[in-house]
Design a protein around this motif. Structure first.
Motif, PDB file in Angstrom:
ATOM      1  N   PHE A  95       0.840  -1.203   0.000  1.00 23.78           N
ATOM      2  CA  PHE A  95       0.000   0.000   0.000  1.00 23.78           C
ATOM      3  C   PHE A  95       0.868   1.243   0.000  1.00 23.78           C
ATOM      4  N   HIS A  96       0.686   2.048  -1.036  1.00 22.20           N
ATOM      5  CA  HIS A  96       1.290   3.372  -1.104  1.00 22.20           C
ATOM      6  C   HIS A  96       0.154   4.384  -1.198  1.00 22.20           C
ATOM      7  N   GLY A  97      -0.042   5.150  -0.141  1.00 26.36           N
ATOM      8  CA  GLY A  97      -1.092   6.154  -0.129  1.00 26.36           C
ATOM      9  C   GLY A  97      -0.544   7.539  -0.392  1.00 26.36           C
ATOM     10  N   ILE A 139      -7.191 -11.476  -4.489  1.00 27.91           N
ATOM     11  CA  ILE A 139      -7.629 -10.604  -3.405  1.00 27.91           C
ATOM     12  C   ILE A 139      -7.551  -9.162  -3.889  1.00 27.91           C
ATOM     13  N   GLY A 140      -8.705  -8.537  -4.003  1.00 32.02           N
ATOM     14  CA  GLY A 140      -8.792  -7.158  -4.442  1.00 32.02           C
ATOM     15  C   GLY A 140      -8.911  -6.210  -3.270  1.00 32.02           C
ATOM     16  N   SER A 141      -9.883  -5.312  -3.330  1.00 31.84           N
ATOM     17  CA  SER A 141     -10.093  -4.340  -2.266  1.00 31.84           C
ATOM     18  C   SER A 141     -11.442  -3.670  -2.474  1.00 31.84           C
ATOM     19  N   SER A 142     -12.077  -3.283  -1.377  1.00 30.15           N
ATOM     20  CA  SER A 142     -13.311  -2.502  -1.494  1.00 30.15           C
ATOM     21  C   SER A 142     -13.048  -1.187  -2.221  1.00 30.15           C
ATOM     22  N   PHE A 143     -11.807  -0.714  -2.225  1.00 28.22           N
ATOM     23  CA  PHE A 143     -11.474   0.514  -2.945  1.00 28.22           C
ATOM     24  C   PHE A 143     -11.615   0.356  -4.455  1.00 28.22           C
ATOM     25  N   ALA A 144     -11.688  -0.871  -4.942  1.00 26.29           N
ATOM     26  CA  ALA A 144     -11.917  -1.078  -6.364  1.00 26.29           C
ATOM     27  C   ALA A 144     -13.346  -0.740  -6.757  1.00 26.29           C
ATOM     28  N   GLU A 145     -14.242  -0.736  -5.772  1.00 19.59           N
ATOM     29  CA  GLU A 145     -15.657  -0.478  -6.026  1.00 19.59           C
ATOM     30  C   GLU A 145     -16.129   0.873  -5.479  1.00 19.59           C
ATOM     31  N   ARG A 146     -15.509   1.314  -4.401  1.00 16.86           N
ATOM     32  CA  ARG A 146     -15.907   2.587  -3.794  1.00 16.86           C
ATOM     33  C   ARG A 146     -14.700   3.229  -3.136  1.00 16.86           C
ATOM     34  N   VAL A 147     -14.499   4.520  -3.372  1.00 21.53           N
ATOM     35  CA  VAL A 147     -13.385   5.256  -2.771  1.00 21.53           C
ATOM     36  C   VAL A 147     -13.980   6.370  -1.917  1.00 21.53           C
ATOM     37  N   PRO A 148     -14.087   6.147  -0.604  1.00 16.84           N
ATOM     38  CA  PRO A 148     -14.813   7.098   0.249  1.00 16.84           C
ATOM     39  C   PRO A 148     -13.995   8.278   0.734  1.00 16.84           C
ATOM     40  N   TYR A 149     -12.691   8.279   0.516  1.00 22.47           N
ATOM     41  CA  TYR A 149     -11.861   9.393   0.955  1.00 22.47           C
ATOM     42  C   TYR A 149     -10.627   9.465   0.070  1.00 22.47           C
ATOM     43  N   VAL A 152      -6.008   7.354  -2.065  1.00 23.29           N
ATOM     44  CA  VAL A 152      -5.866   5.939  -2.413  1.00 23.29           C
ATOM     45  C   VAL A 152      -5.998   5.700  -3.920  1.00 23.29           C
ATOM     46  N   SER A 153      -5.759   6.713  -4.723  1.00 23.09           N
ATOM     47  CA  SER A 153      -5.957   6.585  -6.171  1.00 23.09           C
ATOM     48  C   SER A 153      -5.090   5.488  -6.788  1.00 23.09           C
ATOM     49  N   LEU A 154      -3.816   5.458  -6.439  1.00 20.87           N
ATOM     50  CA  LEU A 154      -2.911   4.454  -7.003  1.00 20.87           C
ATOM     51  C   LEU A 154      -3.345   3.055  -6.601  1.00 20.87           C
ATOM     52  N   TYR A 155      -3.626   2.884  -5.325  1.00 15.34           N
ATOM     53  CA  TYR A 155      -4.022   1.572  -4.816  1.00 15.34           C
ATOM     54  C   TYR A 155      -5.328   1.109  -5.452  1.00 15.34           C
ATOM     55  N   SER A 156      -6.334   1.993  -5.487  1.00 18.29           N
ATOM     56  CA  SER A 156      -7.630   1.598  -6.036  1.00 18.29           C
ATOM     57  C   SER A 156      -7.526   1.299  -7.524  1.00 18.29           C
ATOM     58  N   MET A 157      -6.701   2.053  -8.252  1.00 17.83           N
ATOM     59  CA  MET A 157      -6.499   1.768  -9.670  1.00 17.83           C
ATOM     60  C   MET A 157      -5.959   0.357  -9.870  1.00 17.83           C
ATOM     61  N   SER A 158      -4.967  -0.004  -9.081  1.00 22.42           N
ATOM     62  CA  SER A 158      -4.337  -1.310  -9.256  1.00 22.42           C
ATOM     63  C   SER A 158      -5.291  -2.448  -8.930  1.00 22.42           C
ATOM     64  N   LYS A 159      -6.130  -2.264  -7.923  1.00 25.13           N
ATOM     65  CA  LYS A 159      -7.069  -3.315  -7.556  1.00 25.13           C
ATOM     66  C   LYS A 159      -8.241  -3.388  -8.535  1.00 25.13           C
ATOM     67  N   SER A 160      -8.606  -2.255  -9.129  1.00 22.83           N
ATOM     68  CA  SER A 160      -9.677  -2.262 -10.125  1.00 22.83           C
ATOM     69  C   SER A 160      -9.289  -3.090 -11.345  1.00 22.83           C
ATOM     70  N   ALA A 161      -8.020  -3.132 -11.674  1.00 22.92           N
ATOM     71  CA  ALA A 161      -7.572  -3.908 -12.830  1.00 22.92           C
ATOM     72  C   ALA A 161      -7.923  -5.383 -12.689  1.00 22.92           C
ATOM     73  N   LEU A 162      -8.009  -5.862 -11.463  1.00 19.13           N
ATOM     74  CA  LEU A 162      -8.292  -7.272 -11.243  1.00 19.13           C
ATOM     75  C   LEU A 162      -9.725  -7.640 -11.595  1.00 19.13           C
ATOM     76  N   ILE A 163     -10.618  -6.656 -11.623  1.00 26.67           N
ATOM     77  CA  ILE A 163     -11.999  -6.942 -12.018  1.00 26.67           C
ATOM     78  C   ILE A 163     -12.041  -7.395 -13.470  1.00 26.67           C
TER      79      ILE A 163
END
Length: 246
Positions: A95-97, A139-149, A152-163
């Motif tokens: 995780f790099h925030g 193993i993805g992340s809830s950030f792939a579906e919703r980013v509430p704050y 976390v753009s880099l992290y959520s982008m990477s996990k969204s790719a797994l969808i």
């Protein structure tokens, strides 16, 4: 006989946190389990000792999965030790925030290499060994579906790719009887994000249930997908997030 008796699993990043819980749960369900670790050799071998104490075979594989050859080598080491591979769990993560304009090239490369390229390379190496009933679980992340704050753009982008990868694999591998699924944990009580950490109350406030996952919560869902209950589930993204994405 238990649900996974005679099966072999490889869990990347299996020395601690969610990966450790998954490795131990799959072993508890009867699988022999290999796991990769980056640096924590003592922890990885401790997990193997727990697996073997339960009557299953274990293997710890040191692997820097950000490199181009490590994922395939981990698959090869698993097959060499156990003679087969039935379940691949892509769990290793980092995780790099922070603000996107502040992200270093090194952080970008590490995140994408580990969360996207290494997963694809592990899958590519595993496919020749996966027969009818084979399982790929990432193993993805809830950030792939919703980013509430923010932050976390880099992290959520990477996990969204797994969808996209998971949906594509479901179509590519369905004719072989192999399933591919994605589990999206929400805030989970690990060293990376402890339930008593500085931002824990904020993270709990975004959930419907008002609580963190335990690593075992995620492992239970992975075990279901890996076992007979997962035979007709493929291409799915399953949230284990206490209702963050509700």
């Amino acid at each position: 006989m238990t649900a996974l008796t005679g099966r072999v699993a490889l869990v990347t990043g299996g020395s601690r946190g969610i990966g450790r819980a998954i490795a131990l749960r799959l072993a508890g369900d009867g699988a022999d389990v290999a796991l990769t670790y980056a640096a924590a050799a003592d922890r990885a071998h401790g997990v193997v000792a727990e697996i073997e104490a339960g009557g299953r075979r274990g293997l710890a594989i040191q692997a820097d999965l950000t490199g181009t050859g490590a994922a395939a080598e981990a698959v090869a080491a698993t097959v060499a030790r156990f003679g087969r591979l039935d379940i691949l769990v892509n769990n290793a993560g980092v995780f790099h925030g922070g603000a996107p304009e502040e992200a270093s090239i090194e952080a970008i490369d590490e995140t994408l290499n580990l969360h996207v390229r290494a997963v694809f390379l592990a899958v590519r190496a595993a496919i020749p060994h996966l027969g009818e009933g084979g399982r790929i679980i990432s193993i993805g992340s809830s950030f792939a579906e919703r980013v509430p704050y923010p932050g976390v753009s880099l992290y959520s982008m990477s996990k969204s790719a797994l969808i996209g990868l998971t949906r594509g694999l479901a179509r590519d591998l369905g004719p072989r009887g192999v399933t591919a699924n994605l589990v999206h944990p929400g805030s989970t009580d690990t060293e990376m994000n402890p339930a008593d950490g500085e931002d824990a109350d904020l993270e709990r406030s975004f959930t419907a249930l008002g609580r963190y996952n335990s690593p075992e919560d995620v492992a239970h869902t992975v075990a279901h997908l890996a076992g007979p209950g997962g035979r007709n589930i493929t291409g799915a993204s399953i949230a284990v997030d206490a209702g963050v994405t509700a």
